[in-house]
Design a protein around this motif. Structure first.
Motif, short mmCIF file in Angstrom:
data_model
loop_
_atom_site.label_atom_id
_atom_site.label_comp_id
_atom_site.label_asym_id
_atom_site.label_seq_id
_atom_site.Cartn_x
_atom_site.Cartn_y
_atom_site.Cartn_z
N HIS A 180 -2.65 6.67 -1.75
CA HIS A 180 -3.74 5.95 -0.94
C HIS A 180 -4.17 4.96 -2.06
O HIS A 180 -5.36 4.55 -2.38
CB HIS A 180 -4.74 6.87 -0.84
N ARG A 181 -3.24 4.21 -2.53
CA ARG A 181 -3.58 3.04 -3.51
C ARG A 181 -2.74 1.80 -3.05
O ARG A 181 -1.39 1.84 -2.70
CB ARG A 181 -3.16 3.09 -4.94
N TRP A 182 -3.40 0.60 -3.38
CA TRP A 182 -2.64 -0.76 -3.47
C TRP A 182 -2.08 -0.97 -4.59
O TRP A 182 -2.74 -1.12 -5.82
CB TRP A 182 -3.84 -1.58 -2.80
N PHE A 194 0.85 -1.02 -0.02
CA PHE A 194 0.05 -0.18 -0.01
C PHE A 194 0.91 1.25 -0.01
O PHE A 194 1.65 1.44 0.96
CB PHE A 194 -0.89 0.13 1.30
N LYS A 234 -8.32 -4.89 -3.40
CA LYS A 234 -8.19 -5.01 -1.96
C LYS A 234 -9.32 -4.47 -1.23
O LYS A 234 -9.74 -5.00 -0.04
CB LYS A 234 -6.93 -4.08 -1.57
N ASP A 280 -2.79 -1.78 -10.52
CA ASP A 280 -3.45 -1.14 -9.35
C ASP A 280 -4.66 -2.00 -8.83
O ASP A 280 -5.46 -2.34 -9.65
CB ASP A 280 -4.29 0.24 -10.01
N THR A 314 -6.33 -1.63 -5.84
CA THR A 314 -6.90 -1.18 -4.68
C THR A 314 -8.31 -1.48 -4.98
O THR A 314 -8.88 -1.89 -3.56
CB THR A 314 -7.20 0.30 -5.00
N GLU A 315 -9.07 -1.57 -5.86
CA GLU A 315 -10.46 -2.08 -5.94
C GLU A 315 -10.60 -3.62 -5.45
O GLU A 315 -11.40 -3.79 -4.52
CB GLU A 315 -11.05 -1.94 -7.27
#
Length: 1010
Positions: free
Chosen positions: A478-480, A473, A504, A499, A501-502
Motif C-alpha cells: 500500500h505504498r507509492w 503503486f 502522492k 517512498d 506515498t506522502e
C-alpha cells in the motif's frame, strides 16, 4: 621396529580418524538434509494453505468456477504434501500434528464443498435464500477457523523442523570435534616416541657425515641395529670406501671441470649481460641463502649495486625483518616447490614496495635442490591503483550508506546482491527478510510486481543498458515508490527507490480539492445557464457523480404536503440499467416520489451522511425490487437548510467502493447545490412575478387607454350638443316667449347632457383610481425587484470576496512555496506549483468577468449623445500593448453619433476589438476593419478581421456565457466577453450576430437605434 613401520602406524591412525570424521559428517549431513526437507515441506504446506484461502475468497466473491477448480487442485496438492510430511517427521508429537492437519484438511474440503453445493441451489424463496446466506456465513467462519488452526499447526511443524536442524548440526559438530581430538592425540604420541628413538642416531649420523665431509675418508660410522639408521650407517661406510678409491679419478676430473667452468663462466657472462638488461629482477640463491647472481633490475629494486649483493646472504642485503617475511616461501622453494605470490617487501635500504615473486627450485645434475632461482617484479604502482580503487569503492559505499533513498544492486542475471540500510528497512517494513532476498531473481522474490511500471523499467535497463525511471503503486505494501535504474559496468543494475506515498497522497488531496473547486465552479456556471430547475438538478448531480466516480445517483426533496420525497433529479445511466415495471407498463422511468425508508430514508431521518460498501447487509436495507440494477455501494448526504433536512443526495456503485474522501467531497458540494437550487427557485419565482406584473400592467394600460378614448369621445359629443343648443337658443331669443317651451326643452337636454357628463367623469375618476392602484402594485413589484437586485449585488459581493480570499491565499502561498523551496523542487513539483498559481489567476479572471457580466445587466444606464469615432480611437490606443511588435493594419470608417451609455458601449467596443486582435495573432499581417452602415431606423456597426474564424454550425453558442469555440491552450479567455456584448446591446434596444469561415476571419455585427 623400523621407522617405516612406525610411519605406517601413524598413517593408519590418521586414516582411521579421517574415516570416523567422514562418517560423522555424513551422518550429520543426512540429519541436516532431512530436517531441511521437513522445514521446506512445512513452508510449502503453509504457502499452499494461503493460496487455497485466496482461491476460496476469489470464489466466494466472484462465484468463479475457475477459482473453485483451482481450490480443489490446491487441495489435492496439499494432501500429497501432508502424506510426504508423515514420512519426514518421525517424532510422536510431529505425527500427531500431521494427523490433526490431515483431519483439518479433510474437514476443509467438506466445508468448502458444502458452500459450493449451497451456491449451486436455485429457485430458493426469499426465506430460503436468507437461510442459505446465513448457512454460508457460518461455513465461511468455520473455514476461517480451520485455516487459523492449520496455520498454528504448520507453525509448530516448522518449529519442530528447526529444532531437528539445530540438533543435527550439534550432533555433526560434536562428532567431528571428537574425531579430531582422537587423531591429534594419536599422532602426537607416535611422533613423540619416534623423536626420542631416532634423535640419538641422527646426531651420530650428522657427526660422522661431518668428519667424512671434512676429508677423512678412513673414518667409519658405528651404528648397530635393524632399522634404517643402521642401514644408512653401513651405506655411508661403503660410500667412504668408494670415495677413497675414486679420489685420484676425481683429481683428473677436476682439471677437466676447470676447463669446462671457464667455458661456463664465459657463457654466464653473456647470460648475465642479457639478464642485466631485463626489467624484472632475477636472482640465483644458494641453499644457505647466499646470492650467487643477480641482475641490475634486482639491484635497483633493493637499492644496492650488484657487486654489493652477490656473495652476501639475503638477511644482509634485505634485512632480517624482510628475510623473516619471505622465509616461508624460500623454504617451500628449497623443498622443491615452485612458488608464485605477491607480497609487501620492506627493505631497509628503500621504501616498502609490493613485489610479484616467482621462486623455482635450482637442481643439480642429480636432481637435488641446491638453491632457488627467483624473478621479482615491482608491482607497487598496480597495487597502489588497486588500493585507490578499493578506497574509491569504500567511499562510494559510504556515500550510498549516507543517502536516505533505498539502494539495491541487481546482477546481470536479475538477482539481488546488495541492499543499503534504508532499502533493508523498507523491505522489512513490508514484511520481507532482506537477507532472504539475496541471490533471488527479482520476479521470483516479488512475482506480484511483474506488471508494474518500475519492474518494466528495471528489465529495460537490464536489457538495453540505459537509465530508466518510473513511479508505481505496490498494492501489497500500500505504498507509492519512485524508482531510478542505472546500468553498472558488470552488466547489472543499481536501483534507487524512494517512498513517495506522502507526496502522492498530497497530490491526490490537491487534485481532490481542485476537483471540488472545479465542481463548485461548474455548478455556479450551470446555475447561470440552466433554464429549468430539473436541468440544474441534473447538472449538479452530474458534477457529483463525476468527481466521486459514481455510476448513478439521485437528488430527492421533501414534499411537506405528502410527507414523501419528490425526485428532483436522477441520472440517466442509472435508469438505463433499470428494468423495474412502473404503473404505466413502461421501463426505466423515474418515480415521481418515494417513501422515506431504507438506507436513503435513514440518511434523511438522521440528518447525517451514510457510507456503506455493502448495502445489502446494512441494518436499514429493504432490498431492491426485481429488475433494479445491483447496488454494490451507497453514499448519501442530507440537504440541510436553516437547520432542517429538506432532501438528500444519493450516489451509488463507485468501482472499488466509496472512501472517506468521497464523503468529504459530497459534503463540500451539498451546500452549493442547496444554494443554487434555492436561488434558482427564487429567481424563477421573481421572474414569473415580474412577467405577471408586466402582463397585468399591459392589460390595465390597455383598458385605461380604451376608457380614456371612450370618455373623450362622449365629452366631445356632449360638448357639440351643448354648443348646438346654445346656438339655437340665441337664434330664437327674439321669439323667447313663443319658444319658451323649446327653451325649457333645450335646458332639460343640457341638464341631461351634464348629468351624463358627470357620470362619465365619475367613471373616469374610478378608472384613475384603478390606475393609481395598479401603479401602487407596480411600485411594490419595483421594490421587490430592487430588493432582488440588492440580493444579487450581495451575492456578487460574496463571490468577489469569499472566492477571492482563498484565491489570494492560493496565489500567495504558492509564491512563498516557490521562494522557500523552489530550488529543491523537482521538475514535476514545480509544474504542480505553476499549475496552482495559473489556476488561481484564471479563476480570478473568471470572477472578474462574472461580476462584469452581472453589473452590465443591472447598472443604471446614463444615455447621452456621443461620437463613436472618438471612443473607438481611444479603445485602439488602450489595446496598443496587445498589438505591439505585430504587423496590424487598421481600417476605420467614420462612425455616426448615437444615443447610449458611454461606459457600457466602450465595453462593447473593447471586447470586440480585443477579440479581433487575439484571433489574428497567428497571422503575419493582421487586417482589422471597423465600420457602420445606415439602415433607416437603426445603425449597423461591425468589426471584421482576417483571423482563424470559427465554424458557423456553432454560432448559437458564441454569445452564451462560458461558451468557447477554441481551446484555452490556443487562445486565452473565459467565455464571458461576447455574452457581455449581447447583454449591453440588448439593453440599448439592438441586436448582435456574427459571420465567419474557418481560417478566413470573422465579422461581428451589432445595431443601435437612432
Amino acid at each position: 621396529m623400523q621407522v617405516k613401520q612406525r610411519l605406517k602406524i601413524n598413517i593408519a591412525v590418521s586414516v582411521t580418524a579421517a574415516l570416523i570424521i567422514l562418517l560423522m559428517l555424513s551422518l550429520g549431513l543426512y540429519r541436516v538434509n532431512r530436517a531441511l526437507e521437513a522445514s521446506d515441506i512445512a513452508d510449502e504446506i503453509g504457502r499452499g494453505a494461503f493460496e487455497r484461502s485466496t482461491f476460496r475468497e476469489d470464489y466466494l466473491r466472484t462465484n468463479s468456477e475457475r477459482a473453485r477448480d483451482q481450490w480443489f487442485v490446491k487441495y489435492e496438492h496439499i494432501g500429497k504434501l501432508l502424506t510426504g510430511a508423515s514420512e519426514k517427521f518421525q517424532g510422536a508429537e510431529d505425527r500427531k500434528i500431521i494427523e490433526e492437519l490431515i483431519k483439518d484438511h479433510q474437514a476443509t474440503k467438506k466445508l468448502f464443498t458444502a458452500i459450493v453445493e449451497e451456491r449451486n441451489k436455485s429457485g430458493l424463496t426469499a426465506d430460503s435464500a436468507a437461510l442459505s446466506e446465513a448457512l454460508e456465513d457460518r461455513l465461511r467462519t468455520q473455514l476461517h477457523m480451520r485455516l487459523y488452526d492449520k496455520l498454528l499447526n504448520i507453525r509448530n511443524l516448522h518449529e519442530s523442523a528447526r529444532e531437528n536442524l539445530s540438533s543435527s548440526l550439534m550432533f555433526a559438530g560434536v562428532g567431528i570435534f571428537a574425531a579430531f581430538v582422537i587423531i591429534l592425540a594419536a599422532t602426537s604420541i607416535n611422533s613423540w616416541t619416534m623423536g626420542r628413538m631416532i634423535a640419538d642416531r641422527i646426531l651420530r649420523l650428522r657427526d660422522g657425515a661431518s668428519v667424512i665431509g671434512g676429508g677423512n675418508l678412513d673414518y667409519r660410522i658405528d651404528i648397530k641395529g635393524d632399522d634404517e639408521f643402521a642401514e644408512l650407517s653401513d651405506s655411508f661406510n661403503a660410500m667412504t670406501v668408494k670415495l677413497s678409491g675414486t679420489n685420484s679419478y676425481l683429481k683428473n676430473e677436476i682439471e677437466e671441470r676447470k676447463r669446462a667452468e671457464e667455458a661456463v663462466r664465459a657463457s654466464e657472462a653473456n647470460v648475465r649481460n642479457f639478464l642485466n638488461t631485463a626489467a624484472i629482477g632475477l636472482v640465483r640463491v644458494s641453499r644457505d641463502l647466499h646470492y650467487l647472481s643477480v641482475n641490475a633490475a634486482y639491484g635497483t629494486l633493493v637499492g644496492r649495486p650488484v657487486d654489493q649483493i652477490v656473495g652476501r646472504t639475503i638477511g644482509e642485503v634485505l634485512g632480517e625483518p624482510a628475510l623473516e617475511n619471505i622465509r616461508p616461501y624460500i623454504e617451500r622453494a628449497l623443498r622443491g616447490e615452485r612458488i608464485e605470490c605477491e607480497m609487501e617487501l620492506r627493505i631497509e635500504a628503500t621504501r616498502a614496495r609490493w613485489i610479484h615473486v616467482i621462486y623455482s627450485p635450482d637442481h643439480d645434475d642429480a636432481g637435488a635442490v641446491i638453491g632457488f632461482v627467483g624473478s621479482i617484479a615491482d608491482v607497487t604502482e598496480r597495487k597502489q591503483a588497486e588500493e585507490a580503487r578499493r578506497e574509491s569503492d569504500r567511499r562510494v559505499r559510504e556515500i550510498l550508506a549516507s543517502i536516505t533513498s533505498g539502494y539495491q544492486v541487481i546482477d546481470r542475471h536479475g538477482r539481488y546482491t546488495e541492499f543499503n540500510d534504508p532499502a533493508q528497512k523498507m523491505i522489512a517494513a513490508g514484511g520481507r527478510d532482506p537477507d532472504a532476498l539475496l541471490g533471488q531473481h527479482v520476479l521470483e522474490a516479488f512475482p506480484d510486481t511483474r506488471d508494474l511500471a518500475g519492474t518494466h523499467a528495471l528489465l529495460r535497463t537490464l536489457t538495453e543498458r540505459v537509465p530508466t525511471e518510473a513511479e508505481n503503486f505496490y498494492e501489497a505494501w500500500h505504498r507509492w515508490f519512485a524508482v531510478r535504474n542505472y546500468p553498472t559496468p558488470d552488466g547489472g543494475v543499481a536501483m534507487f527507490f524512494d517512498d513517495i506515498t506522502e507526496r502522492k497522497l498530497a497530490e491526490d488531496e490537491i487534485k481532490r480539492r481542485n476537483a471540488v473547486q472545479n465542481g463548485i465552479n461548474r455548478i455556479f456556471k450551470e446555475a447561470l445557464t440552466c433554464d429549468t430547475e430539473e436541468q440544474l438538478g441534473r447538472a449538479c448531480l452530474a458534477v457529483a457523480e463525476e468527481i466521486t466516480q459514481s455510476r448513478f445517483g439521485f437528488i430527492d426533496e421533501l414534499n411537506p404536503a405528502t410527507g414523501r420525497l419528490d425526485v428532483l433529479a436522477i441520472s440517466d445511466p442509472g435508469w438505463d440499467l433499470c428494468r423495474v415495471e412502473d404503473k404505466m407498463g413502461g421501463h426505466g422511468k423515474a418515480p415521481i416520489s418515494v417513501n422515506i425508508h431504507g438506507i436513503y430514508g435513514r440518511v434523511f431521518l438522521d440528518g447525517k451522511p451514510l457510507l456503506t460498501n455493502d448495502p445489502a447487509s446494512h441494518e436499514d436495507s429493504i432490498g431492491i425490487p426485481e429488475g433494479h440494477p445491483p447496488l454494490t455501494a451507497f453514499l448519501g448526504v442530507p440537504l440541510i437548510h436553516d437547520g432542517k433536512t429538506i432532501g438528500i443526495v444519493g450516489l451509488g456503485n463507485r468501482e472499488g467502493g466509496y472512501r472517506q474522501e468521497d464523503l468529504e467531497v459530497l459534503e463540500a458540494l451539498t451546500p452549493v447545490i442547496i444554494e443554487v437550487l434555492l436561488r434558482a427557485r427564487a429567481e424563477e419565482a421573481l421572474r414569473k412575478a415580474y412577467d405577471d406584473l408586466e402582463i397585468r400592467v399591459r392589460e390595465r394600460t390597455k383598458e385605461l387607454r380604451e376608457i380614456n378614448e371612450t370618455l373623450e369621445l362622449r365629452v366631445a359629443e356632449r360638448t357639440a350638443e351643448i354648443q348646438s343648443a346654445n346656438i339655437s337658443l340665441r337664434n330664437t331669443s327674439k321669439a323667447a316667449l313663443n319658444m319658451m317651451e323649446d327653451a325649457f326643452d333645450a335646458r332639460r337636454q343640457a341638464e341631461e347632457a351634464n348629468a351624463k357628463l358627470q357620470i362619465e367623469v365619475a367613471g373616469r375618476m374610478e378608472a384613475e383610481e384603478q390606475i393609481r392602484t395598479l401603479n401602487e402594485q407596480l411600485q411594490r413589484k419595483i421594490d421587490e425587484l430592487i430588493t432582488s437586485n440588492k440580493e444579487l449585488e450581495s451575492f456578487s459581493y460574496s463571490v468577489s470576496h469569499d472566492l477571492r480570499a482563498p484565491l489570494r491565499h492560493l496565489t500567495g502561498f504558492a509564491e512563498l512555496l516557490k521562494k522557500r523551496v523552489g530550488s529543491e523542487l523537482d521538475e514535476k513539483s514545480r509544474e504542480y506549483v505553476e499549475f496552482i498559481s495559473g489556476a488561481a489567476v484564471q479563476m480570478g479572471k473568471l470572477i472578474d468577468d462574472l461580476l462584469s457580466f452581472s453589473r452590465a445587466g443591472r447598472v443604471e444606464m446614463k444615455l447621452q449623445q456621443m461620437h463613436l469615432d472618438i471612443m473607438v480611437r481611444g479603445v485602439i490606443r488602450s489595446l496598443g500593448s496587445e498589438a505591439e511588435g505585430r504587423d496590424v493594419e487598421w481600417n476605420t470608417q467614420v462612425l455616426p453619433e448615437v444615443l447610449g451609455d458611454p461606459s457600457l458601449l466602450k465595453l462593447v467596443w473593447t471586447n470586440l476589438i480585443s477579440n479581433a486582435l487575439k484571433f489574428t495573432r497567428t497571422k503575419k499581417h493582421a487586417i482589422i476593419e471597423i465600420g457602420s452602415r445606415d439602415e433607416g431606423s437603426e445603425y449597423v456597426f461591425f468589426v471584421k478581421d482576417n483571423g482563424v474564424g470559427f465554424d458557423m454550425r456553432f454560432k448559437d453558442k458564441l454569445f452564451s456565457i462560458f461558451q468557447r469555440l477554441h481551446s484555452p491552450t490556443e487562445f486565452e479567455g473565459t467565455g464571458v466577453g461576447l455574452a457581455n456584448v449581447q447583454r449591453i446591446v440588448s439593453r440599448h434596444g439592438g441586436r448582435v450576430w456574427a459571420e465567419s469561415e474557418v481560417g478566413d476571419g470573422a465579422t461581428f455585427y451589432f445595431t443601435l437605434p437612432k
